[in-house]
Design an enzyme around this catalytic site. Structure first.
Site, short mmCIF file in Angstrom:
data_model
loop_
_atom_site.label_atom_id
_atom_site.label_comp_id
_atom_site.label_asym_id
_atom_site.label_seq_id
_atom_site.Cartn_x
_atom_site.Cartn_y
_atom_site.Cartn_z
N ALA A 79 -96.54 -111.40 67.77
CA ALA A 79 -96.81 -111.48 69.17
C ALA A 79 -95.43 -112.57 69.69
O ALA A 79 -95.22 -112.40 70.34
CB ALA A 79 -98.16 -112.09 69.39
N ASP A 121 -96.50 -116.92 80.70
CA ASP A 121 -96.95 -116.76 79.45
C ASP A 121 -96.80 -117.73 78.65
O ASP A 121 -97.33 -118.23 78.02
CB ASP A 121 -95.31 -116.16 78.82
#
Lengths: 255, 255, 255, 255
Positions: free
Chosen positions: B152, B44
């Site tokens: 997000a 990520d």
């Protein structure tokens, strides 16, 4: 927007009844069926009742606080009512629509402005299954119950069970557990407002459960389906300097 | 949507570099400046970096997980890449735009996909003032810091500090305190996405504070203004059965 | 410590009844009145019942898990029972003693191993006043209820309502609200075990409330006084490698 | 208990210095090395410093509030000091003892009255392993840090990170995570006061971490071992009607 005719309604409490008398002596009152606007005198509970009762009329309702909390209410003032109503801002709310099915197969429908809640009706914890848009998201939750709250209702029972306060404009709903045992410390979920939430009661005979859409109670629930109602619009009036959106925002910064 | 040219980028970690080699031997690679789509290999953190680096190109980015967590990433698979990309779903994200001013008056701008955070830079707690749309909502908060997270980013640092997970479609932001001392146990606020949030640092010399937009750090912050960036669009690709919206929803039901 | 005579008791569930049959065919059973030790087959709920039923006998009770959760239970094993009992470690628990007074003045006493809880019995929230050692600490709490949990009970209902898990050796009690509306987000208090806690129900006719000492229910409560019982000792036996203290400690690190 | 000689100490803040002048003109001052009792003028931070500085002297310390919060302080009053001291109640506190080892093998010891905390010293989250009494209870926690607080310190930094307030008499410690990412929403654990807690920093070069015993900071920590110090006794004096135990209890009911 200017209103020509007003109907007054009041809760049964003394203070609200006295206010009603004074209003009736100061202003011309028409029946709720003919009024352009309804003025409700009481607390938040009475405002909720009034909204439910006059939903079909599609007229705006202006609450004046003569009771507890007063989150949905404006300040009480006997003067210059029509000027105030003319300047008030309208907030439109969509209620939740609940269809419940009980353990003998009867269905029932009701609307909720604040929340649809499900709560154990015996000493035994409830076991619930939660689906969102047809997908099982929580196969078995052991808990006292669960609720789905609107933004307007997010500061009511939802807040008591540590649910998030939701801004009016956010178009989300709060799915919040009530005293959840398993999964441990599940905090609930914030849902897009378009979802359909289904709650199935597992072992509903052994572990009886009641449902509640605001104050409409349903006993021996086997399952409940909840979605935002698209046909009903609730119209609330607020003094502009202190409208509902502002109140909810303030509530988030309060502590 | 079919893509014709792809550029591969990878994090420095071994596993990502090995994956890069295999991809380069299996597929034709063009430069990131000419590619229709960028494939990012890593975790990520690397995906965030990649999004920041290629924002200006306005091409979609497809992440494949070769690292930790992988919330923004798809499963790693060396086969049938173009078929997979063609079927992938695009999610558009808007970053946050931060303007910070430091204690000597220098301003700096940066974008954040996950969150803008503010954190004390010394042993002393920060004292912060928070305004929303020009109105002071929190005159003085004593804390380690505060952050404003996008949906997000709501599953990243925001989750560590007990902020709410926000569904992608909700168009809200989470303003969440970090280790707040006063007001006691303030939980933060969910904000409509259109707001402008201003954080003023009180006594910034005595109580120094750093700001952070994702990983862009700014020292000795005096004030920070954050709003959603309306001009930049981040385009992420996800396998349809497991897209970002679904992941965030799942994350809410996970524990 | 070696035991010579054992009595077996089992919950009504199939699995427990089958286990009982196998135990009775493998070991000599004496009546619960004459046994040195009682072996309880079932889940945590049955263990609680067994502890309540045989409290007066002052014999240790060894639970074997044939039901749900099994927090108070040892692993089920049909073999080498007496060797296992001889090596087991005894944990002594003190129950809570509740005296309730209802709205017509009747008093009732009961003991609780897990918790004494108070819960609204109607749609209306309860209004409660809490005193500790004769001092009013919470003049009015609007809530669904409140509970006082022992360390052993801190992993039961107390955990569902976000109360703290308490180590056995800590000699503290957890006073934890159930769905508290005002004061907003009150988290409860950890109390030294010597305290006397009094809960007064405000407006008990309008807002009816039930009390519960484990599963002994009292209706229409006007007030409840709770303190640790100094005369009764509950004796539970645990396999040493996995005793109750260890379990509670583990539970704190679990998630 | 009557005191004959008093030493005054004051923080650097104006208000404290002015109070010091007034006290010195009203009472005879002896050196801190010879005084029966030390009177500290300032806020909680200064009281902590004073306790640390004069620990070795084993004399009681009476704080008077001339600063922020004042949780450890009595009300400021210039009159009748000796009568007040004579009637004051003594609270004995045990500090925590920390032994830290840094990444190049240097060890350091320090005492903490409030808490020993560990916090990331870079942008990267810390990865920590927690052992209790030699048993690994948390193999890997991804977080900003963790702290172990005494009851007296449970209302300080521990409260900011949502740790439980601990009554003084409870003899427990609060192990509370700071911004924990994994395990998700771990709340920490209440520990019996006899435990030894060890925190190991994983990848301490990549993810540098600082330790802090109250305000003694240690950089580049590789591991920290914390236990209650049995040899040092801190002696604080409080006006009886508002002593530390009462304050902590009140703090639990405050909100």
């Amino acid at each position: 927007m200017p209103f020509r005719t007003v109907a007054f309604v009041a809760s049964e409490h003394d203070e609200a009844q006295k206010a009603l008398e004074r209003m009736l002596s100061a202003y011309r009152h028409v029946s709720t069926e003919r009024a352009d606007v309804i003025v409700a005198l009481g607390g938040d509970g009475f405002m909720l009742e009034t909204l439910h009762r006059y939903m079909h009329r599609n007229v705006p309702i202006f609450g004046m606080n003569r009771g507890s909390v007063g989150f949905l209410m404006n300040a009480y003032d006997e003067d210059r009512l029509f000027q105030r109503l003319a300047k008030a801002e309208e907030v439109k709310l969509k209620p939740l629509h609940m269809i419940s099915t009980d353990t003998v197969g009867r269905t029932r429908e009701a609307l909720a402005i604040n929340e649809v809640s499900i709560l154990r009706a015996s000493r035994l914890a409830a076991k619930l299954r939660i689906s969102v848009d047809g997908v099982v998201r929580m196969p078995e939750m052991i808990c006292d119950g669960v609720l789905l709250a609107t933004p307007a209702g997010s500061t009511a029972y939802n807040l008591s069970v540590n649910g998030p306060i939701l801004p009016l404009r956010a178009h989300v709903l709060a799915l919040t557990p009530i005293s959840v045992f398993r999964p441990r410390q599940w905090r609930g979920a914030i849902m897009p407002h378009q979802v359909t939430v289904k709650i199935e009661v597992l072992y509903p005979q052994l572990r009886p459960v009641n449902g509640c859409a605001d104050f409409t109670e349903v006993r021996d629930v086997a399952s409940i389906v909840i979605r935002e109602d698209q046909t009903t619009k609730l119209r609330l009036l607020f003094d502009s300097e202190h409208n509902l959106e502002e109140r909810i925002l303030k509530e988030q910064f309060l502590l």
